[in-house]
Design an enzyme around this catalytic site. Structure first.
Site, PDB file in Angstrom:
ATOM      1  N   GLU A 115      10.452  -4.617   4.796  1.00 34.86           N
ATOM      2  CA  GLU A 115      10.600  -6.016   4.375  1.00 34.86           C
ATOM      3  C   GLU A 115      10.251  -6.187   2.898  1.00 34.86           C
ATOM      4  OE1 GLU A 115       8.932  -4.837   6.988  1.00 34.86           O
ATOM      5  OE2 GLU A 115       8.695  -6.323   8.577  1.00 34.86           O
ATOM      6  N   GLU A 170      -5.087  -6.577  14.685  1.00 40.61           N
ATOM      7  CA  GLU A 170      -4.551  -5.263  14.311  1.00 40.61           C
ATOM      8  C   GLU A 170      -5.670  -4.213  14.373  1.00 40.61           C
ATOM      9  OE1 GLU A 170      -0.978  -4.785  11.544  1.00 40.61           O
ATOM     10  OE2 GLU A 170      -2.548  -3.935  10.302  1.00 40.61           O
ATOM     11  N   HIS A 223      -6.038 -32.824  17.638  1.00 43.34           N
ATOM     12  CA  HIS A 223      -4.885 -33.596  18.121  1.00 43.34           C
ATOM     13  C   HIS A 223      -3.770 -32.662  18.573  1.00 43.34           C
ATOM     14  CE1 HIS A 223      -6.784 -37.248  16.620  1.00 43.34           C
ATOM     15  NE2 HIS A 223      -7.236 -36.457  15.659  1.00 43.34           N
ATOM     16  N   GLY A 281      -4.987  -1.679   4.851  1.00 43.43           N
ATOM     17  CA  GLY A 281      -4.155  -2.797   4.383  1.00 43.43           C
ATOM     18  C   GLY A 281      -4.797  -4.152   4.652  1.00 43.43           C
ATOM     19  N   ARG A 282      -5.265  -4.361   5.884  1.00 43.78           N
ATOM     20  CA  ARG A 282      -5.809  -5.681   6.240  1.00 43.78           C
ATOM     21  C   ARG A 282      -7.191  -5.917   5.658  1.00 43.78           C
ATOM     22  NH1 ARG A 282      -4.883  -2.299  10.293  1.00 43.78           N
ATOM     23  NH2 ARG A 282      -6.614  -1.484  11.525  1.00 43.78           N
ATOM     24  N   LYS A 326       0.837  -1.199   0.000  1.00 45.55           N
ATOM     25  CA  LYS A 326       0.000   0.000   0.000  1.00 45.55           C
ATOM     26  C   LYS A 326       0.876   1.255   0.000  1.00 45.55           C
ATOM     27  CE  LYS A 326      -3.565   2.308   2.674  1.00 45.55           C
ATOM     28  NZ  LYS A 326      -4.527   2.283   3.746  1.00 45.55           N
ATOM     29  N   LYS A 343       8.895  -0.725  14.506  1.00 47.57           N
ATOM     30  CA  LYS A 343       9.522  -0.404  13.212  1.00 47.57           C
ATOM     31  C   LYS A 343      10.625   0.631  13.405  1.00 47.57           C
ATOM     32  CE  LYS A 343       5.495  -1.013  10.184  1.00 47.57           C
ATOM     33  NZ  LYS A 343       4.513  -0.315   9.354  1.00 47.57           N
TER      34      LYS A 343
HETATM   35  O1  F6P Z   1       2.017  -4.280   9.952  1.00 53.09           O
HETATM   36  C1  F6P Z   1       1.633  -3.001   9.674  1.00 53.09           C
HETATM   37  C2  F6P Z   1       1.177  -2.805   8.275  1.00 53.09           C
HETATM   38  O2  F6P Z   1       1.097  -1.438   8.069  1.00 53.09           O
HETATM   39  C3  F6P Z   1      -0.149  -3.494   7.934  1.00 53.09           C
HETATM   40  O3  F6P Z   1      -1.245  -2.798   8.387  1.00 53.09           O
HETATM   41  C4  F6P Z   1      -0.047  -3.581   6.453  1.00 53.09           C
HETATM   42  O4  F6P Z   1      -0.984  -4.447   5.913  1.00 53.09           O
HETATM   43  C5  F6P Z   1       1.374  -4.059   6.326  1.00 53.09           C
HETATM   44  O5  F6P Z   1       2.077  -3.341   7.310  1.00 53.09           O
HETATM   45  C6  F6P Z   1       1.998  -3.870   4.967  1.00 53.09           C
HETATM   46  O6  F6P Z   1       1.955  -2.539   4.552  1.00 53.09           O
HETATM   47  P1  F6P Z   1       2.153  -2.144   3.039  1.00 53.09           P
HETATM   48  O7  F6P Z   1       1.040  -2.736   2.250  1.00 53.09           O
HETATM   49  O8  F6P Z   1       2.132  -0.645   3.027  1.00 53.09           O
HETATM   50  O9  F6P Z   1       3.478  -2.685   2.591  1.00 53.09           O
END
Ligand code: F6P
Length: 594
Positions: free
Chosen positions: A257, A398, A429, A311-312, A251, A554
């Protein structure tokens, strides 16, 4: 103080700069005072009469046992709700019809309907980020009108959907080929959190659906989320860069990462095929098209979404629709969107007592805030739903893991719930022992009437799916009814084993029965849980749509990253960390430089 400063400024003949400063300070002061007033005047849900009434009602419910409640057929019948093929049975909740009435009153006190309408009307209910919350617009039909900032967003949504349809058909048909002329049959979607878990859940669920399998023949969809180099290796092992398309999903297009993983795969492609191949082998999904271009991806090959999609909550945007359409074709994904939209309509229109997401949300509130059960197990009796619990874990935790109200007032109660789960029967199990005889954990049992791939073995009493579903039907009763010492005595169980073999019962669960697990039903299931989580947040009076809690970790990681770089490259000593972190970092640096 402010007044004194004002007088001093006047005395100094009010130079222009002072006037501006005064104006600014006054505004901030007024803003601050307004904030204090707003906080002081905001009513927390726990101060309302329905909340207090429910608190008192707990004692009454504690005197009941599900064994008895389950024998009241009228009650049980009233606790079954059906919509568009989905049956919800919540008769195994520690609740009576009176409890439900009280919960509806709580919903009224929280202005639940009003909040749902405000969400659908595109009001900026995510107030800490000044954003609308409009994931429902992502699955709206072409002719629907849903506004954000006074503008109907549905045409924009369909513009992107049409672009995805066209692009995925070009890739799937082989009219768009890679740098060496080969068909791009494999896709690696790079993204994390909401840019990963939703698409992974839907992909895992579709992967075993016969219709979807047919559409995906000869193609692969993989995901790369973790920055752990092992995940990079896993995601590309056995893939040929010549036939691979990388979709970078972020987003913000700033997530550390994802950006590192995207750079790593860009390197993989350009080392194998030359830097110009990136244009043919990498596309992006983002709200930040400027950064996409800076990264080196042609904006024509970028698929947009909007800041009104959390995002979620983004699996129905290009985040999920692009990789899933590349794998299964757009028409399969369109059915998934239609399933979600069916629930969106139900959620906005059905009365509380017939509204599946509202009922689920209210029951969660009852279990967490009144009965004191902070966790919830999500137990799909369907291996295809193995990634459902991890996805819902993010959406729920979240969204609702907050400590202050939407107005910033510290909550005198704990909001949010701890979600976890595994498909049955595997979970039986693993952790079911604790659920049966240890802690009380409300369970969601999710079953499917028709298996995606039925198996009937000759000579067996029931089909493999019947065997699975026998457990789906049995477990809720084992939890609710339990087994008494008297029953065990009658069975001649040795007296010293009776305490160990006793099941107290009275453990709540609910059952959701889906007709099948095709793209449409998967969409329905997703929307039910998304809206349930919103209901919980609306009742608790929190902002379910921001996630400030992920920021501190972060920024500390940025500090550590800088330190690792400085220590390795310039031999700079470790500074600015506490004893524990300094010791761990020292050990890490020493041992990893061998
Ligand atoms: O973990 C925090 C967060 O901002 C989530 O809400 C989001 O889905 C994820 O990191 C990834 O963010 P992006 O889509 O901006 O890479």
């Amino acid at each position: 103080m402010l007044f004194g400063w004002f007088l001093r400024s006047l005395y100094c003949q009010l130079p222009a700069i002072h006037l501006i400063q005064f104006f600014y300070k006054s505004l901030s002061f007024l803003g601050f005072s307004f904030r204090i007033l707003q906080m002081a005047s905001s009513t927390l849900i726990c101060d309302t009469e329905p909340w207090k009434d429910l608190k008192n009602h707990v004692q009454e419910i504690k005197k009941t046992h599900l064994r008895d409640l389950m024998s009241d057929t009228d009650r049980c019948q009233s606790m079954m709700v059906e919509f568009d093929g989905i049956l919800l049975d919540y008769s195994r909740q520690n609740a009576t019809l009176k409890t439900m009435d009280k919960l509806y009153q709580l919903a009224e006190a929280a202005q639940l309907n009003n909040k749902i309408n405000r969400m659908y009307n595109g009001e900026k209910i995510n107030s800490t980020e000044n954003r609308s919350v409009l994931h429902v617009a992502l699955r709206a039909p072409r002719d629907a009108a849903i506004n954000s900032d006074g503008k109907n967003v549905v045409p924009e949504v369909w513009k992107v959907l049409d672009k995805i349809k066209e692009f995925s058909e070009t890739i799937r048909s082989g009219s768009w080929v890679g740098a060496t002329g080969k068909v791009l049959k494999d896709v690696v979607a790079v993204g994390i959190g909401g840019s990963f878990l939703g698409p992974l859940f839907v992909h895992t669920a579709l992967q075993t659906d016969l219709e979807a399998i047919e559409c995906a023949r000869g193609r692969q969809l993989r995901f790369l989320a973790n920055v752990d180099p092992i995940d990079v290796a896993k995601s590309i092992t056995g893939l040929n860069p010549e036939t691979t398309l990388v979709v970078v999903v972020s987003k913000t297009f700033t997530t550390a990462e994802t950006m590192l993983n995207a750079r790593t795969l860009r390197e993989w492609i350009s080392t194998a095929l030359g830097p110009s191949a990136v244009a043919k082998h990498m596309v992006a999904v983002s709200t930040n098209l400027t950064l996409v271009e800076k990264f080196g991806i042609d904006p024509n090959n970028a698929f947009a979404f909007w800041d009104w999609v959390g995002g979620r909550y983004s699996v129905c945007s290009a985040v999920g629709v692009l990789p899933l359409s590349l794998q299964y074709g757009f028409s399969v994904v369109e059915k998934f969107l239609k399933g979600a939209w069916s629930i969106d309509q139900h959620f906005i229109s059905a009365p509380y007592e017939k509204n599946i997401p509202v009922l689920l949300g209210l029951l969660s509130i009852w279990n967490v805030s009144f009965l004191g059960h902070p966790a919830r197990a999500i137990l799909p009796y369907s291996q295809a739903l193995e990634k459902f619990a991890p996805h819902i874990q993010q959406v729920s935790m979240e969204s609702n893991g907050k400590g202050v109200s939407i107005d910033g007032v510290p909550l005198p109660f704990e909001a949010g719930e701890i979600d976890f789960g595994e498909p049955g029967t595997n979970g039986q199990h693993s952790f079911y022992q604790l659920i049966h005889q240890g802690r009380v954990i409300p369970c969601d049992f999710i079953g499917v009437v028709k298996s995606q791939q039925p198996v009937y073995l000759k000579g067996e009493v029931v089909s493999n799916h019947d065997e699975l579903m026998s457990n789906f039907f049995a477990q809720p009763d084992a939890l609710a009814v339990g087994k008494t010492p008297e029953q065990l005595q009658k069975e001649n169980v040795a007296p010293h084993l009776i305490p160990h073999k006793t099941f107290s019962g009275n453990r709540p669960s609910l059952s959701l029965l889906l007709p099948s697990l095709n793209a449409y039903n998967i969409g329905q299931l997703l929307a039910i849980y998304e809206h349930r989580i919103a209901v919980e947040g609306f009742i608790w009076g929190i902002n379910s749509f921001d996630q400030w809690g992920v920021e501190l970790g972060k920024s500390l990681a940025t500090q550590v990253r800088k330190q690792l770089h400085a220590s390795r490259m310039k031999r700079e000593p470790i500074e600015g960390f506490n004893f524990s972190t300094t010791t761990l970092l020292t050990r890490y640096l020493e041992a990893s430089s061998d």
